[in-house]
Write an enzyme that holds these catalytic residues in place. Structure first.
Site, PDB file in Angstrom:
ATOM      1  N   ALA A 139       0.810  -1.218   0.000  1.00 11.11           N
ATOM      2  CA  ALA A 139       0.000   0.000   0.000  1.00 11.11           C
ATOM      3  C   ALA A 139       0.844   1.269   0.000  1.00 11.11           C
ATOM      4  O   ALA A 139       0.472   2.267  -0.625  1.00 11.11           O
ATOM      5  CB  ALA A 139      -0.948  -0.008   1.199  1.00 11.11           C
TER       6      ALA A 139
ATOM      7  N   HIS B 170       1.972   0.460  13.315  1.00  6.98           N
ATOM      8  CA  HIS B 170       2.307   0.517  11.893  1.00  6.98           C
ATOM      9  C   HIS B 170       1.050   0.639  11.026  1.00  6.98           C
ATOM     10  O   HIS B 170       1.037   1.372  10.034  1.00  6.98           O
ATOM     11  CB  HIS B 170       3.110  -0.735  11.507  1.00  6.98           C
ATOM     12  CG  HIS B 170       3.557  -0.758  10.086  1.00  6.98           C
ATOM     13  ND1 HIS B 170       4.535   0.080   9.601  1.00  6.98           N
ATOM     14  CD2 HIS B 170       3.160  -1.518   9.032  1.00  6.98           C
ATOM     15  CE1 HIS B 170       4.722  -0.162   8.315  1.00  6.98           C
ATOM     16  NE2 HIS B 170       3.896  -1.127   7.946  1.00  6.98           N
TER      17      HIS B 170
END
Length: 159
Positions: A57, A87
């Site tokens: 991503a 994260h």
């Protein structure tokens, strides 16, 4: 899963539009389904669809930015599933902010089909799997094409 307020999804006539689909390879089963459904929707609407893959991503925004310069619309697809660290939040925020900035800076519609879910099951439910209620790949494509058509009309009206 809430579907309240979701508009009916209908394919626009996108004949003549060039749209790129950029798909992350992480969570491949889910992303492949998003990709296939987006491409199918784009072609069914009459658009010329080009396809690109990136690792994850975080790589989506830079490729989307480049493609936004040469396409009428771009669709970004990926799947980020929450883990045990912060994260997840950093990735989701960064990708969403990047895609939004690109759309605004280039005036090119970016269909955001990046799933951000707490569980894999939630991602599957949104990926257009058999029996699922949502199909975010196709929805992102329709949103991008529809917005491109609106912008085209606005630009034509300006003369």
């Amino acid at each position: 899963m809430a579907k309240e307020g979701l508009p009916e999804i209908t394919l626009p006539d996108a004949t003549g539009l060039r749209v790129a689909v950029v798909t992350a390879r992480w969570n491949a089963e889910i992303c492949d389904r998003l990709h296939d459904h987006a491409v199918t929707a784009g072609r069914a609407a009459g658009a010329e669809v080009s396809e690109y893959r990136v690792v994850g991503a975080l790589e989506l925004p830079v490729v989307v930015q480049e493609l936004a310069r040469t396409h009428d619309a771009v669709v970004a697809l990926g799947c980020v599933i929450r883990g045990g660290t912060p994260h997840f939040d950093y990735v989701c925020d960064s990708v969403t902010e990047g895609l939004t900035r690109i759309a605004l800076d280039t005036s090119t519609p970016i269909g955001n089909g990046v799933l951000t879910t707490n569980t894999e099951e939630q991602a599957i439910e949104r990926s257009g799997a058999e029996g699922s209620v949502e199909d975010k790949g196709a929805e992102a494509m329709v949103a991008a094409l529809d917005t491109a058509l609106v912008l085209s009309r606005i630009r034509a009206d300006r003369g």
